[in-house]
Design an enzyme around this catalytic site. Structure first.
Site, PDB file in Angstrom:
ATOM      1  N   ASP A  63       0.866  -1.179   0.000  1.00 19.18           N
ATOM      2  CA  ASP A  63       0.000   0.000   0.000  1.00 19.18           C
ATOM      3  C   ASP A  63       0.904   1.229   0.000  1.00 19.18           C
ATOM      4  O   ASP A  63       1.669   1.458   0.944  1.00 19.18           O
ATOM      5  CB  ASP A  63      -0.899   0.020   1.241  1.00 19.18           C
ATOM      6  N   ASP A  78     -13.705  -4.660  -1.803  1.00 20.95           N
ATOM      7  CA  ASP A  78     -13.549  -4.375  -0.370  1.00 20.95           C
ATOM      8  C   ASP A  78     -14.891  -4.572   0.343  1.00 20.95           C
ATOM      9  O   ASP A  78     -15.626  -3.601   0.559  1.00 20.95           O
ATOM     10  CB  ASP A  78     -13.063  -2.941  -0.149  1.00 20.95           C
TER      11      ASP A  78
END
Length: 585
Positions: free
Chosen positions: A281, A440
């Protein structure tokens, strides 16, 4: 005799090599060492590259340069007439590639070059285009150098399509290209394949099994081509490229490397390996530096009074480390956006360019893959944005929140595609294997499955009020906003729209370290025929074997445990081998 663990041995070798000022063998395999040593004596060190502008060939360029060669690009048809060694890395869809070759007047000069007896290497689509035609793109004629047609994998066999990942090769006869490689795994990413037949028997150099036998490599005289991506196949792939570029020097070195590999790596099941993916990330911290971070339920700030962005390292350095440690793929997820810069200066493009010089496994990038207007006021379509990432070194792009909008619009149209979404547009140009959808979701419990219009499962983990059923609500904006669509429904929609792979996160499990949400992964992998990557929750090697043994996941991804060195990638791979789960070692 003292036996060191894999990480102890690697650390010892790295320390010894560093003291001598050289790279460890994992970074500098035999074929690469040989290529540099013999560069002065091997004649012409120039390779002509036929890059027709359809996708990521930066990694091919970097691999060729790493082997000690310079590159001359084909800029006009006449450049093929003067080329002495040609590499053709086909990228994208069959029809798109043939259209570009025809428009640029390259088709006949390419055929003439192949017939001339000069060295030729086709890669992936560069192999398929040698055949008479393909089912892809509604049916299209090829170069007709090799008898036979390219057809789609049969999804009715229950195997995920595209065929993505590391699979064994089985050479059918000796060759400079593959001698010494043995049956080591190489990296594939394709939905269509050529099959062996009596008509092309003399061409077939190696095959691979995936729902039946397909052509992995061809050779006749000076003409060779491979279905896999050597530039993305780690040390093995670089050895194969060396076999094309300087065969006399490469074969002996590769045989030694193959023997060392066989002695060091425990034997395990053959076939398509379960992939272990390292995820980074990436965002800017409060000082403006680009860092790799990791959050718990997506909160990436420290829990101390400072509340600074958690900094776990620099993206390029971490990606290189994971390549050296054996990661099957590396994924960069841009969680900042970088909306305040012009397209060409987007920081993630530079990350990809630099990483692709050091990482010879597939790179995926996510975040901001959509139509946009940059800070200079210029507008870019989703395909143009994706093209910038592909040219910078990405092999796949990941689409997140926009995929939710696309899926909801798809269902609003009655389950019909209209070509308007980024998923459809990018897959039409670059092939479905280039498009990953990042989902997600978070778990929602219900007492009665008939009370919701979503696909539910009977759960082994009852809800807070004893609910026996659940579904998974998809979210957007980094998990901050929920939508009325379930993960199963979203997965079916994006497959219909042209996605080639699903990256399945789980907000509830993120950062917990207690394992993947097996019920979620199982439900989604049963609902689609494209590969599913399990994400969120890994805390130990056993969690990887659990998800592979109990669901249809094709790959599993982790971040924090790798960043913090709590678990090594080699620990995971060796555990999988001990559990008789196919893994690339």
């Amino acid at each position: 005799m003292q036996v060191l663990s894999s990480r102890q041995a690697a650390a010892t070798e790295a320390s010894t090599s560093a003291s001598r000022g050289i790279a460890p063998r994992a970074v500098q395999p035999a074929a690469r060492r040989a290529s540099v040593a013999c560069s002065a004596a091997s004649g012409n060190r120039e390779v002509t590259l036929l890059d027709y502008g359809a996708g990521n060939v930066r990694s091919v360029r970097n691999a060729i340069k790493k082997l000690g060669y310079t590159i001359r690009d084909v800029e006009k048809p006449s450049d093929l007439a003067t080329a002495e060694k040609l590499v053709f890395p086909g990228v994208g869809s069959f029809g798109q590639a043939m259209r570009i070759l025809n428009q640029k007047g390259l088709t006949q000069p390419l055929k003439d070059y192949i017939a001339s007896g000069r060295p030729f290497l086709g890669i992936c689509l560069g192999l398929q285009l040698l055949f008479e035609g393909s089912e892809e793109s509604g049916g299209c004629e090829g170069l007709a150098v090799i008898p036979g047609a390219v057809t789609q994998f049969d999804t009715k066999l229950g195997l995920p399509v595209p065929h993505i990942g590391w699979n064994n090769i089985a050479p059918t006869r000796p060759s400079d290209l593959l001698d010494g490689v043995g049956d080591r795994r190489v990296y594939y990413v394709h939905s269509y394949r050529a099959t062996p037949s009596p008509a092309n028997k003399d061409w077939v150099l190696a095959t691979t099994q995936y729902g039946g036998e397909f052509v992995a490599a061809v050779n006749r005289g000076s003409v060779s081509a491979v279905q896999f991506h050597p530039e993305k196949s780690g040390a093995t792939g670089l050895d194969i490229l060396a076999g094309f570029l300087h065969p006399a020097q490469a074969v002996e070195e590769r045989r030694a490397a193959a023997a060392a590999h066989a002695a060091a790596a425990p034997s395990g099941p053959k076939g398509l390996a379960k992939r272990v993916i390292a995820c980074l990330d990436v965002r800017s911290n409060d000082q403006g530096d680009l860092v790799v971070t990791k959050g718990d339920q997506y909160d990436v700030r420290e829990k101390s009074d400072s509340r600074e962005v958690r900094n776990l390292g620099k993206p390029v350095e971490l990606a290189a480390r994971y390549f050296e440690e054996g990661a099957d793929e590396v994924a960069f997820l841009n969680i900042t956006g970088f909306r305040d810069c012009v397209m060409e200066d987007t920081p993630m493009l530079e990350v990809l360019k630099r990483a692709s010089e050091r990482v010879f496994v597939p790179l995926t990038v996510g975040g901001g893959i959509k139509a946009l207007t940059d800070s200079s006021g210029r507008s870019f379509s989703a395909v143009e944005v994706a093209a910038e990432y592909f040219r910078s070194g990405a092999d796949k792009v990941s689409i997140g929140s926009d995929a939710v909008d696309a899926a909801q619009a798809y269902y609003a149209r009655g389950g019909k595609t209209d070509g308007s979404t980024a998923i459809e547009q990018i897959s039409a140009v670059y092939g479905k294997q280039a498009v990953v959808i990042s989902i997600d979701p978070r778990r929602v419990y219900v007492a009665d499955p008939s009370a919701v219009p979503h696909a539910t499962v009977r759960t082994a983990k009852p809800g807070p009020n004893g609910e026996q059923y659940c579904w998974w609500q998809c979210t957007v904006k980094g998990g901050r906003e929920g939508r009325d669509i379930g993960a199963v429904e979203l997965s079916k929609a994006v497959e219909a729209l042209g996605a080639g792979e699903i990256l399945l996160n789980c907000i509830d499990n993120d950062g917990v370290g207690k394992g993947f949400d097996l019920e979620l992964v199982d439900a989604v992998s049963k609902a689609v025929t494209i590969p599913v990557i399990a994400s969120s929750g890994a805390g130990c090697p056993q969690h990887f074997s659990e998800v592979f043994q109990n669901t249809g996941a094709a790959a599993a991804l982790a971040a924090g445990i790798f960043h913090r060195r709590e678990v090594g990638i080699d620990d995971v791979k060796r555990h999988l081998a001990q559990e008789q789960i196919p893994a690339r070692l």
